[in-house]
Design a protein around this motif. Structure first.
Motif, PDB file in Angstrom:
ATOM      1  N   SER A  11      20.915   7.511 -75.190  1.00 30.45           N
ATOM      2  CA  SER A  11      20.839   6.071 -74.954  1.00 30.45           C
ATOM      3  C   SER A  11      22.248   5.481 -74.972  1.00 30.45           C
ATOM      4  CB  SER A  11      19.992   5.392 -76.042  1.00 30.45           C
ATOM      5  OG  SER A  11      20.059   3.984 -75.908  1.00 30.45           O
ATOM      6  N   ARG A  12      22.539   4.634 -73.983  1.00 32.67           N
ATOM      7  CA  ARG A  12      23.841   3.958 -73.945  1.00 32.67           C
ATOM      8  C   ARG A  12      23.852   2.699 -74.805  1.00 32.67           C
ATOM      9  NH1 ARG A  12      25.631   3.537 -67.722  1.00 32.67           N
ATOM     10  NH2 ARG A  12      23.425   3.095 -67.429  1.00 32.67           N
ATOM     11  N   ASP A  13      22.677   2.311 -75.274  1.00 34.94           N
ATOM     12  CA  ASP A  13      22.555   1.101 -76.078  1.00 34.94           C
ATOM     13  C   ASP A  13      23.042   1.406 -77.500  1.00 34.94           C
ATOM     14  OD1 ASP A  13      21.880  -1.181 -77.432  1.00 34.94           O
ATOM     15  OD2 ASP A  13      19.829  -1.278 -76.661  1.00 34.94           O
ATOM     16  N   ARG A  14      24.183   0.883 -77.857  1.00 33.52           N
ATOM     17  CA  ARG A  14      24.762   1.181 -79.169  1.00 33.52           C
ATOM     18  C   ARG A  14      24.014   0.515 -80.319  1.00 33.52           C
ATOM     19  NH1 ARG A  14      31.233   2.103 -78.561  1.00 33.52           N
ATOM     20  NH2 ARG A  14      31.116   3.398 -76.691  1.00 33.52           N
ATOM     21  N   ARG A  15      23.041  -0.316 -79.982  1.00 31.05           N
ATOM     22  CA  ARG A  15      22.193  -0.897 -81.027  1.00 31.05           C
ATOM     23  C   ARG A  15      21.137   0.101 -81.498  1.00 31.05           C
ATOM     24  NH1 ARG A  15      20.332  -6.049 -77.697  1.00 31.05           N
ATOM     25  NH2 ARG A  15      20.165  -4.337 -76.192  1.00 31.05           N
ATOM     26  N   VAL A  16      20.980   1.204 -80.755  1.00 24.99           N
ATOM     27  CA  VAL A  16      20.044   2.264 -81.151  1.00 24.99           C
ATOM     28  C   VAL A  16      20.743   3.169 -82.166  1.00 24.99           C
ATOM     29  CG1 VAL A  16      18.695   4.224 -80.353  1.00 24.99           C
ATOM     30  CG2 VAL A  16      18.894   2.190 -78.916  1.00 24.99           C
ATOM     31  N   MET A  17      20.183   3.289 -83.339  1.00 23.43           N
ATOM     32  CA  MET A  17      20.728   4.134 -84.416  1.00 23.43           C
ATOM     33  C   MET A  17      22.204   3.814 -84.703  1.00 23.43           C
ATOM     34  SD  MET A  17      18.091   5.997 -85.225  1.00 23.43           S
ATOM     35  CE  MET A  17      18.683   7.424 -86.120  1.00 23.43           C
ATOM     36  N   PRO A  18      22.574   2.550 -84.852  1.00 20.87           N
ATOM     37  CA  PRO A  18      23.997   2.223 -85.014  1.00 20.87           C
ATOM     38  C   PRO A  18      24.613   2.811 -86.277  1.00 20.87           C
ATOM     39  CG  PRO A  18      22.628   0.323 -85.522  1.00 20.87           C
ATOM     40  CD  PRO A  18      21.716   1.354 -84.940  1.00 20.87           C
ATOM     41  N   MET A  19      23.867   2.844 -87.381  1.00 22.16           N
ATOM     42  CA  MET A  19      24.430   3.372 -88.627  1.00 22.16           C
ATOM     43  C   MET A  19      24.679   4.869 -88.509  1.00 22.16           C
ATOM     44  SD  MET A  19      23.000   3.055 -92.536  1.00 22.16           S
ATOM     45  CE  MET A  19      23.127   1.269 -92.455  1.00 22.16           C
ATOM     46  N   THR A  20      23.721   5.592 -87.935  1.00 22.26           N
ATOM     47  CA  THR A  20      23.875   7.042 -87.776  1.00 22.26           C
ATOM     48  C   THR A  20      25.051   7.357 -86.863  1.00 22.26           C
ATOM     49  OG1 THR A  20      21.501   7.338 -88.069  1.00 22.26           O
ATOM     50  CG2 THR A  20      22.718   9.157 -87.072  1.00 22.26           C
ATOM     51  N   ARG A  21      25.155   6.639 -85.756  1.00 23.11           N
ATOM     52  CA  ARG A  21      26.276   6.842 -84.842  1.00 23.11           C
ATOM     53  C   ARG A  21      27.601   6.605 -85.562  1.00 23.11           C
ATOM     54  NH1 ARG A  21      24.840   5.854 -78.898  1.00 23.11           N
ATOM     55  NH2 ARG A  21      22.634   5.385 -78.862  1.00 23.11           N
ATOM     56  N   GLY A  22      27.659   5.530 -86.316  1.00 17.53           N
ATOM     57  CA  GLY A  22      28.897   5.188 -87.007  1.00 17.53           C
ATOM     58  C   GLY A  22      29.297   6.214 -88.053  1.00 17.53           C
ATOM     59  N   LEU A  23      28.316   6.691 -88.822  1.00 16.55           N
ATOM     60  CA  LEU A  23      28.604   7.659 -89.876  1.00 16.55           C
ATOM     61  C   LEU A  23      29.080   8.998 -89.302  1.00 16.55           C
ATOM     62  CD1 LEU A  23      25.623   6.994 -92.306  1.00 16.55           C
ATOM     63  CD2 LEU A  23      28.026   6.459 -92.708  1.00 16.55           C
ATOM     64  N   LEU A  24      28.558   9.364 -88.128  1.00 19.82           N
ATOM     65  CA  LEU A  24      28.891  10.660 -87.539  1.00 19.82           C
ATOM     66  C   LEU A  24      30.142  10.621 -86.665  1.00 19.82           C
ATOM     67  CD1 LEU A  24      25.325  11.913 -86.513  1.00 19.82           C
ATOM     68  CD2 LEU A  24      26.683  12.611 -88.492  1.00 19.82           C
ATOM     69  N   THR A  25      30.618   9.436 -86.329  1.00 21.05           N
ATOM     70  CA  THR A  25      31.765   9.323 -85.426  1.00 21.05           C
ATOM     71  C   THR A  25      33.022  10.017 -85.954  1.00 21.05           C
ATOM     72  OG1 THR A  25      30.926   7.357 -84.315  1.00 21.05           O
ATOM     73  CG2 THR A  25      33.305   7.697 -84.265  1.00 21.05           C
ATOM     74  N   PRO A  26      33.393   9.886 -87.224  1.00 21.40           N
ATOM     75  CA  PRO A  26      34.586  10.612 -87.695  1.00 21.40           C
ATOM     76  C   PRO A  26      34.488  12.124 -87.504  1.00 21.40           C
ATOM     77  CG  PRO A  26      33.973   8.906 -89.264  1.00 21.40           C
ATOM     78  CD  PRO A  26      32.859   8.984 -88.273  1.00 21.40           C
ATOM     79  N   LEU A  27      33.284  12.686 -87.672  1.00 20.92           N
ATOM     80  CA  LEU A  27      33.114  14.114 -87.435  1.00 20.92           C
ATOM     81  C   LEU A  27      33.324  14.451 -85.962  1.00 20.92           C
ATOM     82  CD1 LEU A  27      29.982  14.881 -89.656  1.00 20.92           C
ATOM     83  CD2 LEU A  27      32.371  15.411 -90.149  1.00 20.92           C
ATOM     84  N   SER A  28      32.923  13.527 -85.075  1.00 23.65           N
ATOM     85  CA  SER A  28      33.122  13.771 -83.644  1.00 23.65           C
ATOM     86  C   SER A  28      34.600  13.788 -83.286  1.00 23.65           C
ATOM     87  CB  SER A  28      32.382  12.715 -82.816  1.00 23.65           C
ATOM     88  OG  SER A  28      33.043  11.463 -82.863  1.00 23.65           O
ATOM     89  N   TRP A  29      35.417  13.020 -83.991  1.00 24.68           N
ATOM     90  CA  TRP A  29      36.871  13.044 -83.743  1.00 24.68           C
ATOM     91  C   TRP A  29      37.436  14.422 -84.101  1.00 24.68           C
ATOM     92  CZ3 TRP A  29      37.628   7.924 -86.886  1.00 24.68           C
ATOM     93  CH2 TRP A  29      37.155   6.848 -86.131  1.00 24.68           C
ATOM     94  N   VAL A  30      36.954  14.982 -85.194  1.00 23.02           N
ATOM     95  CA  VAL A  30      37.408  16.315 -85.602  1.00 23.02           C
ATOM     96  C   VAL A  30      37.003  17.345 -84.547  1.00 23.02           C
ATOM     97  CG1 VAL A  30      37.198  18.121 -87.342  1.00 23.02           C
ATOM     98  CG2 VAL A  30      37.327  15.717 -88.053  1.00 23.02           C
TER      99      VAL A  30
END
Length: 328
Positions: A11-30
């Motif tokens: 989903s391109r809608d960032r309102r979907v699972m916003p907390m989960t996306r935010g928490l996992l984003t630093p791991l995606s940078w790694v």
């Protein structure tokens, strides 16, 4: 324990699972940094024959394997794969009469029914083994982010399903915050062309998707059935990257779908799961139907109870594909 593919990834809608996306984003940078560094520092080995890589920029479910099969058939090529889920490290040529999915993985076993297939966790060693055994061309299943082998041609397969709010790249975030193996621009920069794989019931690709891929040539392929689905009521099940795509394909082909059971990718069908499927089929007076990839993972005594429904990739511009391959 295998986990199912998160639907919210697409989903391109960032309102979907916003907390989960935010928490996992630093791991995606790694993840992004490690992948980029590994590719930049690599010294690809020359297999001695042309290697065509059919990969993707997302974590799975793009339809890569049917594209591999179609290209390998056209070129009378050997297929090289890591053998995900199998115990054999290789290099090893798959023999369907001796090996099972626990040995070599489900996709290699499926492809080996009509193609020479090699399993090797060390891709360079596997490519050399295939070449020494007489391969004139090698089609590498997956490996766009694996820089160990020099590639004569790199194709990126993209899921063309963009309905119901789905977008193949989600909001562009890299695993685990999204479906991307690497940023889209980085992946396309190393590709020679993209293959957009459309479901059979989608008339045309999304113009916005084509625009996102426009920096490289784009080939359109369609996922079509190799035959009609079984007659009468059926209960479908699939343990693939996007099991809901198999459900849609059955409906689009006119199957009388009484029920559908999704499982995680490469799911190992244990007695509990098989009992559940048996009960559902009995409840609806239906036969069980699944993908070729799932069928080879079933216990041998269960295969007679389940119908595999094969699909293939049909290229709309076959002349364009041949022109691309003729550069080899």
């Amino acid at each position: 324990m295998k986990l199912a593919t998160p639907r919210w990834w697409y989903s391109r809608d960032r309102r979907v699972m916003p907390m989960t996306r935010g928490l996992l984003t630093p791991l995606s940078w790694v993840w992004t940094g490690v992948t980029a560094r590994r590719i930049a520092r690599a010294r690809p080995a020359d297999a001695g024959v042309p290697v065509i890589c059919v990969g993707n920029v997302t974590m799975g479910g793009a339809g890569k394997t049917p594209v591999v099969r179609e290209i390998a058939r056209r070129l009378d090529a050997h297929v090289l794969t890591r053998g995900y889920g199998g115990r054999e490290a290789g290099p090893l040529r798959v023999d369907p009469t001796r090996h099972d999915a626990d040995d070599v993985g489900d996709e290699p076993l499926m492809l080996a029914t009509d193609l020479p297939v090699w399993v090797s966790r060390d891709r360079a060693a596997g490519a050399r083994a295939a070449a020494e055994a007489g391969a004139r061309v090698i089609v590498m299943d997956d490996g766009h982010q694996n820089p160990s082998v020099r590639k004569a041609l790199s194709l990126v397969v993209v899921d063309g399903e963009t309905r119901n709010g789905e977008w193949p790249f989600g909001d562009g975030r890299v695993f685990p915050a999204g479906p991307m193996r690497e940023p889209l621009e980085a992946g396309l920069a190393r590709a020679d062309a993209s293959v957009v794989l459309l479901p059979a019931d989608l008339e045309a690709p999304d113009p916005e998707l084509l625009a996102a891929l426009a920096r490289r040539p784009v080939l359109i392929a369609r996922l079509v059935s190799a035959g009609p689905p079984p007659p009468g009521p059926v209960v479908g099940f699939a343990g693939i990257g996007k099991p809901w795509k198999f459900e849609r394909a059955l409906k689009a082909a006119g199957a009388e779908l009484a029920d559908f059971a999704p499982f995680p990718d490469h799911f190992a069908y244990d007695p509990a799961a098989l009992k559940l499927l048996d009960e559902r089929a009995a409840q609806f007076g239906a036969r069980l139907v699944t993908t070729e990839k799932d069928w080879v993972r079933l216990p041998s005594d269960w295969r007679a109870k389940v119908t595999p429904w094969p699909v293939r990739a049909a290229f709309e511009d076959e002349a364009g594909l041949d022109r691309l391959l003729s550069a080899l």
